[in-house]
Motif scaffolding. Structure first.
Motif, PDB file in Angstrom:
ATOM      1  N   ARG A 214       0.747  -1.335   0.130  1.00 38.87           N
ATOM      2  CA  ARG A 214      -0.034   0.136   0.054  1.00 38.87           C
ATOM      3  C   ARG A 214       0.874   1.380   0.102  1.00 38.87           C
ATOM      4  NH1 ARG A 214      -2.909  -2.926   3.934  1.00 38.87           N
ATOM      5  NH2 ARG A 214      -2.123  -1.575   5.638  1.00 38.87           N
ATOM      6  N   ARG A 237      -7.215   6.014   5.711  1.00 38.05           N
ATOM      7  CA  ARG A 237      -7.851   4.945   4.550  1.00 38.05           C
ATOM      8  C   ARG A 237      -9.354   4.725   4.865  1.00 38.05           C
ATOM      9  NH1 ARG A 237      -6.248  -0.009   3.884  1.00 38.05           N
ATOM     10  NH2 ARG A 237      -5.321  -0.464   6.126  1.00 38.05           N
ATOM     11  N   LEU A 259      -6.712   1.245  -0.730  1.00 39.34           N
ATOM     12  CA  LEU A 259      -5.209   1.390  -0.779  1.00 39.34           C
ATOM     13  C   LEU A 259      -4.833   2.578  -0.236  1.00 39.34           C
ATOM     14  CD1 LEU A 259      -4.544  -0.578  -4.109  1.00 39.34           C
ATOM     15  CD2 LEU A 259      -4.532  -1.380  -1.700  1.00 39.34           C
ATOM     16  N   CYS A 260      -5.499   3.842  -0.666  1.00 44.10           N
ATOM     17  CA  CYS A 260      -5.084   5.062  -0.212  1.00 44.10           C
ATOM     18  C   CYS A 260      -6.025   5.983  -0.260  1.00 44.10           C
ATOM     19  CB  CYS A 260      -3.653   5.548  -1.008  1.00 44.10           C
ATOM     20  SG  CYS A 260      -3.681   5.672  -2.740  1.00 44.10           S
TER      21      CYS A 260
END
Length: 316
Positions: A214, A237, A259-260
């Motif tokens: 990530r 997140r 993931l972000c």
């Protein structure tokens, strides 16, 4: 214009760890009364939406929170979009709070369309005193406000979320990592006690690899976006319940793993370039990219108010 007494009482209540630490409070009924008593009383207040460049006599034809008529108070070419109020907006009804939030955001958006990039305030920011108090505050903060308006002109906030719809499973990660393969083999050949400890190590290794993956994806995307945006910041997140995010970044329930999440400050001319970068990310199998904006630059606006004449905390 002072709110010192009620603010001090609110701080006492917030800081107390037990009811008996509060003077004059013995039970929960007393605590509720204390909270009610501590809510600031506001005479002839002004609810603040945003700051814009505006000439004397400028108007904004819209209604604000709770249908209140909106006006613009101007001093030396800087205007505050406001409505009159005699109290904070506080409710246990979440649907009502949401309606207020959406209306607040709508007024800021309409001001942005009319006057250009605003300096937005958080929900339930209230200045004590009438229009003259607002003008006085605008003059006192004129240097800060002028710099903010000039620096943010033509710039907007954009939000990016990258979701992996079909996350890599444990088996695939084990196949790619020698250390995981070694642990998996040892687990198969070990007794129950040793096997339990090795499984814990395997889970820890899997967690570390997922986190590293990530971080790598996020760092690469941040570097690419930094070429088109003035500022790029990472967000949690999992979105929190902050009031600014509740309006500016509605989180949808979806399958997969986030993931972000990033927030960008970029000039409006760079929107297409940012979109192209995100299209490249979305072309990866299993990735979904959510790109929202332009929003008024809540994350990138300077902190304003903060003195005892301004209630800058979101009370709802």
């Amino acid at each position: 214009m002072s709110s010192g007494r009620s603010n001090d009482r609110l701080e006492d209540i917030a800081d107390a760890e037990r009811i008996d630490e509060l003077d004059g409070v013995d039970d929960f009924d007393d605590l509720q009364d204390a909270v009610d008593d501590a809510v600031p009383e506001i005479d002839d207040g002004r609810y603040l939406y945003c700051i814009v460049r505006a000439d004397e006599g400028a108007t904004l034809e819209t209604t604000g929170v709770d249908g209140e008529p909106v006006s613009i108070v101007v001093a030396d070419g800087i205007g505050a979009v406001v409505h009159e109020t005699d109290g904070i907006y506080d409710s246990a009804d979440l649907a009502q709070v949401r309606r207020w939030l959406v209306r607040h955001q709508t007024v800021v958006d309409e001001a942005a369309q009319e006057f250009g990039t605003p300096v937005p305030f958080q929900f339930d920011t209230i200045l004590r005193g009438g229009d003259e108090a607002v003008r006085e505050w605008l003059r006192e903060e004129s240097d800060t406000l002028d710099r903010a308006l000039s620096g943010l002109a033509g710039h907007w906030e954009y939000r990016v979320e990258v979701v992996e719809i079909d996350p890599v499973d444990d088996e695939a990660l084990i196949e790619r990592d020698e250390r995981l393969q070694e642990l998996a083999d040892r687990i198969d050949d070990s007794g129950s006690g040793t096997s339990f400890l090795l499984e814990k190590k395997l889970e820890q290794r899997l967690t570390e690899l997922r986190a590293a993956r990530r971080e790598s994806i996020t760092a690469d995307l941040r570097d690419r976006l930094a070429d088109a945006a003035r500022e790029v910041h990472s967000l949690e997140r999992s979105p929190t319940a902050s009031l600014s995010d509740d309006v500016a970044d509605e989180a949808e329930q979806r399958d997969g793993e986030t993931l972000c999440r990033l927030t960008l400050l970029a000039h409006e001319d760079e929107e297409s370039a940012i979109g192209s970068i995100l299209d490249d990310v979305a072309d990866h199998d299993g990735f979904e990219v959510r790109f929202t904006g332009p929003w008024p630059p809540y994350t990138f606006a300077p902190e304003l108010g903060g003195d005892e004449s301004t209630d800058t905390q979101p009370h709802a």
